[in-house]
Design a protein around this motif. Structure first.
Motif, PDB file in Angstrom:
ATOM      1  N   HIS A 189       3.336  23.788 -12.665  1.00 54.50           N
ATOM      2  CA  HIS A 189       4.531  23.195 -12.056  1.00 54.50           C
ATOM      3  C   HIS A 189       4.358  23.046 -10.562  1.00 54.50           C
ATOM      4  O   HIS A 189       3.675  23.841  -9.927  1.00 54.50           O
ATOM      5  CB  HIS A 189       5.759  24.082 -12.313  1.00 54.50           C
ATOM      6  N   THR A 190       5.039  22.043 -10.026  1.00 52.40           N
ATOM      7  CA  THR A 190       5.183  21.974  -8.577  1.00 52.40           C
ATOM      8  C   THR A 190       6.338  22.904  -8.193  1.00 52.40           C
ATOM      9  O   THR A 190       7.129  23.326  -9.054  1.00 52.40           O
ATOM     10  CB  THR A 190       5.516  20.543  -8.129  1.00 52.40           C
ATOM     11  N   ALA A 191       6.431  23.205  -6.923  1.00 53.13           N
ATOM     12  CA  ALA A 191       7.479  24.122  -6.468  1.00 53.13           C
ATOM     13  C   ALA A 191       8.866  23.585  -6.821  1.00 53.13           C
ATOM     14  O   ALA A 191       9.747  24.333  -7.250  1.00 53.13           O
ATOM     15  CB  ALA A 191       7.351  24.348  -4.970  1.00 53.13           C
ATOM     16  N   VAL A 192       9.039  22.279  -6.675  1.00 56.29           N
ATOM     17  CA  VAL A 192      10.343  21.673  -6.953  1.00 56.29           C
ATOM     18  C   VAL A 192      10.694  21.803  -8.435  1.00 56.29           C
ATOM     19  O   VAL A 192      11.798  22.209  -8.804  1.00 56.29           O
ATOM     20  CB  VAL A 192      10.335  20.182  -6.528  1.00 56.29           C
ATOM     21  N   GLU A 193       9.724  21.479  -9.293  1.00 53.13           N
ATOM     22  CA  GLU A 193       9.974  21.586 -10.740  1.00 53.13           C
ATOM     23  C   GLU A 193      10.290  23.026 -11.137  1.00 53.13           C
ATOM     24  O   GLU A 193      11.116  23.277 -11.999  1.00 53.13           O
ATOM     25  CB  GLU A 193       8.733  21.137 -11.519  1.00 53.13           C
ATOM     26  N   TRP A 194       9.593  23.930 -10.497  1.00 57.53           N
ATOM     27  CA  TRP A 194       9.749  25.352 -10.824  1.00 57.53           C
ATOM     28  C   TRP A 194      11.180  25.802 -10.575  1.00 57.53           C
ATOM     29  O   TRP A 194      11.775  26.521 -11.382  1.00 57.53           O
ATOM     30  CB  TRP A 194       8.764  26.152  -9.989  1.00 57.53           C
ATOM     31  N   GLU A 195      11.748  25.362  -9.459  1.00 60.00           N
ATOM     32  CA  GLU A 195      13.148  25.711  -9.174  1.00 60.00           C
ATOM     33  C   GLU A 195      14.065  25.103 -10.219  1.00 60.00           C
ATOM     34  O   GLU A 195      15.001  25.739 -10.692  1.00 60.00           O
ATOM     35  CB  GLU A 195      13.542  25.214  -7.785  1.00 60.00           C
ATOM     36  N   GLN A 196      13.763  23.840 -10.593  1.00 59.31           N
ATOM     37  CA  GLN A 196      14.623  23.152 -11.558  1.00 59.31           C
ATOM     38  C   GLN A 196      14.601  23.826 -12.922  1.00 59.31           C
ATOM     39  O   GLN A 196      15.578  23.808 -13.657  1.00 59.31           O
ATOM     40  CB  GLN A 196      14.192  21.690 -11.709  1.00 59.31           C
ATOM     41  N   ARG A 197      13.475  24.380 -13.249  1.00 55.38           N
ATOM     42  CA  ARG A 197      13.346  25.000 -14.574  1.00 55.38           C
ATOM     43  C   ARG A 197      14.003  26.362 -14.640  1.00 55.38           C
ATOM     44  O   ARG A 197      13.998  27.008 -15.690  1.00 55.38           O
ATOM     45  CB  ARG A 197      11.865  25.171 -14.941  1.00 55.38           C
ATOM     46  N   GLU A 198      14.511  26.810 -13.522  1.00 52.61           N
ATOM     47  CA  GLU A 198      15.111  28.148 -13.443  1.00 52.61           C
ATOM     48  C   GLU A 198      14.133  29.207 -13.946  1.00 52.61           C
ATOM     49  O   GLU A 198      14.500  30.186 -14.577  1.00 52.61           O
ATOM     50  CB  GLU A 198      16.425  28.207 -14.228  1.00 52.61           C
ATOM     51  N   GLN A 199      12.876  28.942 -13.683  1.00 54.09           N
ATOM     52  CA  GLN A 199      11.817  29.905 -13.916  1.00 54.09           C
ATOM     53  C   GLN A 199      11.686  30.345 -15.375  1.00 54.09           C
ATOM     54  O   GLN A 199      11.230  31.448 -15.665  1.00 54.09           O
ATOM     55  CB  GLN A 199      11.991  31.106 -12.987  1.00 54.09           C
ATOM     56  N   ALA A 200      12.106  29.494 -16.284  1.00 53.82           N
ATOM     57  CA  ALA A 200      11.968  29.818 -17.704  1.00 53.82           C
ATOM     58  C   ALA A 200      10.742  29.118 -18.285  1.00 53.82           C
ATOM     59  O   ALA A 200      10.549  27.938 -18.056  1.00 53.82           O
ATOM     60  CB  ALA A 200      13.213  29.373 -18.460  1.00 53.82           C
ATOM     61  N   VAL A 201       9.907  29.828 -18.997  1.00 55.75           N
ATOM     62  CA  VAL A 201       8.771  29.202 -19.670  1.00 55.75           C
ATOM     63  C   VAL A 201       8.751  29.633 -21.136  1.00 55.75           C
ATOM     64  O   VAL A 201       9.342  30.634 -21.505  1.00 55.75           O
ATOM     65  CB  VAL A 201       7.423  29.576 -19.009  1.00 55.75           C
ATOM     66  N   HIS A 202       8.061  28.823 -21.909  1.00 55.12           N
ATOM     67  CA  HIS A 202       7.935  29.120 -23.327  1.00 55.12           C
ATOM     68  C   HIS A 202       7.123  30.380 -23.589  1.00 55.12           C
ATOM     69  O   HIS A 202       6.085  30.592 -22.983  1.00 55.12           O
ATOM     70  CB  HIS A 202       7.175  27.975 -24.014  1.00 55.12           C
ATOM     71  N   ALA A 203       7.544  31.160 -24.538  1.00 56.30           N
ATOM     72  CA  ALA A 203       6.672  32.209 -25.059  1.00 56.30           C
ATOM     73  C   ALA A 203       5.647  31.548 -25.977  1.00 56.30           C
ATOM     74  O   ALA A 203       5.919  30.509 -26.564  1.00 56.30           O
ATOM     75  CB  ALA A 203       7.487  33.227 -25.829  1.00 56.30           C
ATOM     76  N   SER A 204       4.464  32.125 -26.078  1.00 54.08           N
ATOM     77  CA  SER A 204       3.443  31.550 -26.951  1.00 54.08           C
ATOM     78  C   SER A 204       3.745  31.857 -28.413  1.00 54.08           C
ATOM     79  O   SER A 204       4.361  32.871 -28.722  1.00 54.08           O
ATOM     80  CB  SER A 204       2.067  32.112 -26.598  1.00 54.08           C
TER      81      SER A 204
END
Lengths: 107, 109
Positions: free
Chosen positions: A80-95
């Protein structure tokens, strides 16, 4: 821990990430307990600005080519870019859970 | 015909093509399972190649694609990505748009 540290150092020096997390997920797979075969990586870096998802992952794969050619069997990537990272509210998929198909696949 | 030619032909003849471990009904890897699930949720026909039963393709495609892992989703001859990218695109709705547009372009009824 050796491979995990290599991955962290390579990514740190190549992408100067604003956020970096490397998870060893090998315990979720059909390998021995202390394995370093399956990793999940979250990289947030301005190096990704303007690049497609495929291009970003290709950049990471290129940096980690020695590990991928050797012991590392699976690498889940979140770039992610820094901007996208903020937009995603720092949530990522678990594997996902392993379904066993990697057993004949240790090369 | 060498393997790269076979891959090119597959990509030319199948506008939505998933290279995966196992089959859509019996995926042999969690990442392939998640990818095929997202793709099936789009509700369009797609082709797949089981790389576990096609070792030549499994060996040759990563070099051709500059992408070391499977699954790989290809649409209209271009690599869309692996499991993580497909899952992100599924969540954002981009995947459905891409797949629907591709299916409509092939079969304009």
């Amino acid at each position: 821990m050796i491979i995990q540290q290599q991955i962290e150092q390579q990514l740190q020096s190549s992408f100067a990430p604003a956020f970096l997390e490397v998870f060893n997920e090998s315990h979720m797979h059909s390998v021995s307990a202390d394995s370093e075969t399956h990793f999940r990586v979250v990289v947030v870096s301005s190096s990704f600005d303007g690049f497609s998802r495929v291009a970003r992952h290709q950049q990471v794969y290129a940096v980690l080519a020695p590990q991928l050619a050797g012991p590392v069997h699976a690498l889940a990537l979140h770039t992610h870019t820094a901007v996208e990272w903020e937009q995603r509210e720092q949530a990522v998929h678990a594997s996902p859970k392993c379904l066993g198909g990697s057993k004949p696949d240790q090369t | 015909m060498d393997t790269i030619e076979i891959i090119k032909e597959q990509l030319q003849n199948n506008q939505i093509l998933l290279y995966m471990k196992g089959s859509p009904n019996q995926p042999q890897c969690g990442f392939s399972a998640r990818t095929v699930e997202a793709l099936m949720a789009c509700g369009e026909r797609f082709a797949y190649v089981d790389i576990l039963t096609n070792p030549d393709i499994r060996a040759a495609l990563p070099g051709y694609a500059n992408w070391p892992t499977f699954p790989q989703l290809w649409v209209n001859g271009e690599l869309v990505g692996g499991c993580d990218i497909v899952a992100e695109m599924h969540d954002s709705g981009e995947l459905q748009t891409l797949i629907k547009e591709q299916a409509a372009a092939e079969d304009p009824e």
